[in-house]
Scaffold this active site. Sequence first.
Site, short mmCIF file in Angstrom:
data_model
loop_
_atom_site.label_atom_id
_atom_site.label_comp_id
_atom_site.label_asym_id
_atom_site.label_seq_id
_atom_site.Cartn_x
_atom_site.Cartn_y
_atom_site.Cartn_z
CG PHE A 132 44.87 -33.50 64.88
CD1 PHE A 132 44.73 -34.02 63.67
CD2 PHE A 132 45.99 -32.67 65.08
CE1 PHE A 132 45.72 -33.90 62.75
CE2 PHE A 132 46.81 -32.45 64.01
CZ PHE A 132 46.61 -33.03 62.96
CE1 TYR A 186 50.35 -41.04 57.41
CE2 TYR A 186 51.53 -41.53 59.27
CZ TYR A 186 50.61 -41.72 58.61
OH TYR A 186 49.44 -42.16 59.30
#
EC number: 2.3.1.-
Length: 403
Positions: free
Chosen positions: A403, A123
């Site tokens: 999450f 990322y």
Amino acid sequence: MEHEIRVLTDAQEVGRSLEVFLTAMVGLQRPDSDQQHEFMEPGRTVGAYVAPERLVGTASSFTSWMMVPGGKKVPQAAVTDVGVLPTHTRRGLAGALVRHQLEQCLGRGEVLASLRASEATIYERWGFGIASNVAQVEISVPRAQFRDGVPRGGDVRLVDLRERADQDLLAKIYLGANWVGAIDRPSYWWRAKAHMRELSKDHHYAVVHGIPGHEDGFAVYTPEDATAWFRSRDRGIVVGDFVTTTTRAHFGLLRYLLSIDLLQRVILDPMPVDHSIEKLFTDERAVTSHGARDETWLRLVDVEAALGARTYRAPGQVILEVRDDLLRQNTGRYLVSAQGVARTEQPPDITLDVGQLACAYLGGTEFWQLAQAGRIAVHKDAQLAVADHLFGLRRAPFGGTMF
């Protein structure tokens, strides 16, 4: 490679996207196929198609907020379920999905985006940086004698996570999350969590702190190894969710967890890297911290708004030259001080890309650490200490929500 990125609009499409993600991740637990769409926020799942009806990649997000230094809840996208089928990796599809998401964030006025990364080398290329870390904390129950001055905390009581009212109670308590790095847990998150508990073979216990109507903390825990529990001489529980909005709740819940009969170990995971729980005991070696790992991967979607949303320590000012190859409107120079943030044309003190700024944004990484690693360019050596002073915090940032 020819592809099309689409926003997925119906339950069947969303269900297929989750299948794509789970196939990409290989080993994750699969939810009930009839309920998959209930855990995804409408309009926030995108898919990559390489033919009109061939879905090969996906990414999703939730409408959320993040607590930043100074106590402001800043609008953010909680990015999740990013995956590409193994047959179509290394073709730029993940990047296309993330770019599409970031453009959506700009359109919605979301200042930040954050995620939890399955791999540590993906990322940064899209402007994300590690903004917080977590640790696993193990407490030896027989050795954990509280010091005389440690507060006792308040009342605790067990609740039943199978009951909707008790699930709602935990969600209500979490609304008081007040630490830097905390993020919103929307209703979709709570529903997914409840469903995964139903699928789990382990029993989940939950205890809340505080008198009814004034609860200020909770802990959710499971046995570490239920299959060997009866004959084990080393029984432990894993506390996977430890939420306190007051110091009184922190002490009360810890005392409860360490008072449970049969236990030799209590494992808190995740916890902030600067938890200092060992200071509570006469024998500090009762506590072992290990398994430190990255937690929050942060992306500043709107750099000027993000910098302006948090507070800084006086005195001093620093001029940061930020480079953002993906969202080029962020590229520029920013004068940062306790009085605020403004764009400027003055010569920079420090030059860095948006991902390195994300590392320092919540105070979890200091500028000197980035400079020592050659990840930022320092034009005025004295300003490095000024930048660290301005962005510094008393406590390390911590999310605490997977999450």
